[in-house]
Each structure stands twice: as structure tokens, then as C-alpha cells.
Design a protein around this motif. Structure first.
Motif, PDB file in Angstrom:
ATOM      1  N   LEU A  49       2.377  12.462   5.711  1.00  0.00           N
ATOM      2  CA  LEU A  49       1.948  10.955   6.206  1.00  0.00           C
ATOM      3  C   LEU A  49       2.673   9.423   4.752  1.00  0.00           C
ATOM      4  O   LEU A  49       3.082   8.669   5.091  1.00  0.00           O
ATOM      5  N   ASN A  50       1.827   9.731   3.791  1.00  0.00           N
ATOM      6  CA  ASN A  50       2.375   9.238   2.722  1.00  0.00           C
ATOM      7  C   ASN A  50       2.702   9.270   1.381  1.00  0.00           C
ATOM      8  O   ASN A  50       2.241  10.045   1.021  1.00  0.00           O
ATOM      9  N   GLU A  51       2.001   8.803  -0.267  1.00  0.00           N
ATOM     10  CA  GLU A  51       2.309   9.124  -1.095  1.00  0.00           C
ATOM     11  C   GLU A  51       1.295   9.995  -1.844  1.00  0.00           C
ATOM     12  O   GLU A  51       1.364  10.904  -2.267  1.00  0.00           O
ATOM     13  N   LYS A  52      -0.607   9.068  -1.275  1.00  0.00           N
ATOM     14  CA  LYS A  52      -1.122   9.833  -1.227  1.00  0.00           C
ATOM     15  C   LYS A  52      -1.213  11.666  -1.472  1.00  0.00           C
ATOM     16  O   LYS A  52      -1.479  12.071  -0.287  1.00  0.00           O
ATOM     17  N   GLY A  53      -1.394  11.866  -2.538  1.00  0.00           N
ATOM     18  CA  GLY A  53      -1.957  13.585  -2.187  1.00  0.00           C
ATOM     19  C   GLY A  53      -0.737  14.644  -2.418  1.00  0.00           C
ATOM     20  O   GLY A  53      -0.521  15.314  -1.499  1.00  0.00           O
ATOM     21  N   ALA A  54       0.118  13.965  -1.830  1.00  0.00           N
ATOM     22  CA  ALA A  54       1.705  14.353  -1.893  1.00  0.00           C
ATOM     23  C   ALA A  54       2.580  15.443  -2.689  1.00  0.00           C
ATOM     24  O   ALA A  54       3.168  16.326  -2.096  1.00  0.00           O
ATOM     25  N   LEU A  55       2.134  15.582  -3.676  1.00  0.00           N
ATOM     26  CA  LEU A  55       2.570  15.906  -5.486  1.00  0.00           C
ATOM     27  C   LEU A  55       1.611  17.184  -4.873  1.00  0.00           C
ATOM     28  O   LEU A  55       2.499  18.548  -5.488  1.00  0.00           O
ATOM     29  N   ALA A  56       0.609  17.273  -4.820  1.00  0.00           N
ATOM     30  CA  ALA A  56       0.216  18.105  -4.001  1.00  0.00           C
ATOM     31  C   ALA A  56       0.476  18.939  -3.341  1.00  0.00           C
ATOM     32  O   ALA A  56       0.451  20.295  -3.371  1.00  0.00           O
ATOM     33  N   ALA A  57       0.425  18.750  -2.400  1.00  0.00           N
ATOM     34  CA  ALA A  57       0.900  19.213  -0.946  1.00  0.00           C
ATOM     35  C   ALA A  57       2.281  19.821  -0.987  1.00  0.00           C
ATOM     36  O   ALA A  57       2.393  20.817  -0.488  1.00  0.00           O
ATOM     37  N   ALA A  58       3.249  19.315  -1.816  1.00  0.00           N
ATOM     38  CA  ALA A  58       4.801  20.150  -2.042  1.00  0.00           C
ATOM     39  C   ALA A  58       4.518  21.701  -3.054  1.00  0.00           C
ATOM     40  O   ALA A  58       5.288  22.188  -3.019  1.00  0.00           O
ATOM     41  N   GLY A  88       1.161  -0.998  -0.229  1.00  0.00           N
ATOM     42  CA  GLY A  88       0.269   0.126   0.475  1.00  0.00           C
ATOM     43  C   GLY A  88       0.823   0.849   0.076  1.00  0.00           C
ATOM     44  O   GLY A  88       0.344   2.715  -0.234  1.00  0.00           O
ATOM     45  N   HIS A  89       2.262   0.843   0.121  1.00  0.00           N
ATOM     46  CA  HIS A  89       2.991   2.367   0.198  1.00  0.00           C
ATOM     47  C   HIS A  89       4.323   2.036  -0.909  1.00  0.00           C
ATOM     48  O   HIS A  89       5.192   0.962  -0.773  1.00  0.00           O
TER      49      HIS A  89
END
Length: 267
Positions: A214-223, A119-120
Motif C-alpha cells: 500500500l505504501n512505503e510504511k512497513g514495506a521493507l519489513a513486509a518484503a 506523504g509518499h
């Protein structure tokens, strides 16, 4: 649904071994969408009573579910259950409170791990443990243990910030590896290298701004939304991952260089 979740948390906190229950994910941060899951972190010490958890799940869920004990879902995401309650998805996720506290101590010293975990796809970054606590909403905490830890994790550790910024060197290394493989049309290897590079950049950028990732989900948009992130970051990453050719590798190389410039000497 919220009163139901709070009642459920109170009942969960009475299960032997469970010390606290917290709401996590987008609903804890106020960024949920219609239909978002309700993620409940079940913080335990010792061995949680999985039979009691299964009995509670049977009492509240719309249909039978399996409760998986510690280690059943992999080495980092301990176990838990996926429930549907009143037609709404509710996830129970076990967290070993002793281990979370150990990881928090390591993070304060600038030490972290990246472990293999289903899942990661980019690995489970151990700072996610204290990050989850920092961003959660405590629902049930009879002993006050999780609440006390949450207050501590609100302050991002400077040694961890430095360590994760320095991790950006690996993004450079991954892009260099992708460059060698791109000419041969090895799309799988190139995609893995570039994904790894972009995942590291997301971690480094979050740490630079003392923000938990916290994890890959949404990390791109957040960054992409963080101050000083290179212009067009999200669009350029998406383009590179869509092409996976030599030009994509050079796009990735440029992004790595720009992010490392933002991070400064540590990056």
C-alpha cells in the motif's frame, strides 16, 4: 473504542455523497500497536458534502478540526480530517469510488501509475487504491458497492503482477545512477536513487507473491518477510541507506540482482 468507530461509520455513511466507510491500516489487518490511529476510508461519488462532514467532526472530536475536501491534500490522497476522539487519533481519508474502480480496471490490464503525493516520498503507486479495498474491513456500506468491489480485489490480477515484477529494471537503473554519483559525495542524490531502487524492489516482491503493497510504511519489513526474499534483505538495505557510499551502492546492486533472480524473467 471499536463501538464508537462503528457508530461513527454509520453516521458518516448518511452524509450526502458518502457511499461507504471502511476501516483501513494496521487495525483492519490486525497488526496495530497500542496507540495506533484508526484510519477510516470515506468512499464517495460525486462531491461529498464537506459542510456536513465538518458538522459531524465538530460533534465528535475533542477539539476543532478542519475537514479538507477532494484535492486538498494532493492528487491521490483526496482529503479528509485528522480527529482526536476520546484522546484517540482517528483519521478520515476521502476516496473517490469512481476513481478507485477505474484504477482497479487498469490494474486488471497490467497498467498502473506512480504519482507525486505529499506523504509518499517514493510516490503514490495507484495499485494502492484496490489494495486498500482488498485489505479493509467494511464498516458501513448501505448499497453494497464497496463490499462487492472488495470481493473482486481479493484476487490479485496476474497482468499487474507481471507489470510490477518487470518494474524491477528501474531499480537497476537507479543503482547505476547512484554509482556514478557516489564518488562525488553527492549524498542527497545517492540516497534518493537507492531509496527509489529499494522501494521498487519492495513493490516487485509483493507483486510476485500476489500481495498488495500500500505504501512505503512497513514495506521493507513486509518484503523481508516474504518467501524467497534474499537473506538479510532488511539489514542490508538499512546498512546501505545508512552509509550512502560506494560500498553501499554495490550492496544495493547485489540486492537488485538477487531480487531480480527471484522474480525470474519478468524481473
Amino acid at each position: 473504542m471499536r463501538p464508537t468507530i462503528e457508530t461513527m461509520a454509520d453516521r458518516l455513511s448518511t452524509v450526502p455523497g458518502i457511499r461507504a466507510v471502511a476501516l483501513g491500516g494496521s487495525r483492519a489487518r490486525g497488526t496495530e500497536r497500542p496507540g495506533s490511529d484508526w484510519d477510516l476510508g470515506l468512499y464517495y461519488r460525486g462531491s461529498p458534502d464537506t459542510a456536513a462532514l465538518a458538522a459531524l467532526a465538530a460533534a465528535v472530536a475533542d477539539r476543532p478540526v478542519e475537514v479538507t475536501g477532494p484535492g486538498g491534500w494532493g492528487p491521490w490522497v483526496d482529503g479528509g480530517a485528522w480527529l482526536t476522539v476520546g484522546g484517540v487519533a482517528v483519521d478520515w481519508i476521502l476516496r473517490d469510488l469512481d476513481r478507485v474502480e477505474r484504477v482497479w480496471s487498469q490494474c486488471r490490464e497490467g497498467r498502473y501509475e506512480v504519482g507525486v503525493q505529499p506523504g509518499h516520498p517514493l510516490g503514490f503507486w495507484s495499485p494502492a487504491y484496490p489494495g486498500e479495498v482488498a485489505l479493509c474491513r467494511v464498516l458501513a456500506d448501505p448499497s453494497g458497492e464497496l463490499t462487492a468491489l472488495r470481493e473482486k480485489t481479493r484476487r490479485y490480477p496476474e497482468p499487474l503482477r507481471t507489470a510490477l515484477a518487470e518494474a524491477a529494471w528501474e531499480a537497476d537503473f537507479s543503482v547505476a545512477a547512484a554509482r556514478k554519483a557516489a564518488g562525488g559525495g553527492d549524498a542527497l542524490y545517492v540516497s534518493l536513487c537507492l531509496s527509489r531502487a529499494f522501494g521498487i524492489l519492495a513493490q516487485s516482491l509483493h507483486a510476485h507473491h500476489r500481495t498488495w503493497c500500500l505504501n512505503e510504511k512497513g514495506a521493507l519489513a513486509a518484503a523481508a518477510a516474504l518467501p524467497d526474499t534474499p537473506a538479510g534483505f532488511m539489514e542490508r538495505v538499512s546498512s546501505a541507506l545508512g552509509a550512502l557510499d560506494a560500498a553501499a551502492v554495490e550492496t544495493a546492486a547485489a540486492l537488485v540482482a538477487e531480487v531480480r533472480a527471484v522474480l525470474g524473467p519478468a524481473g
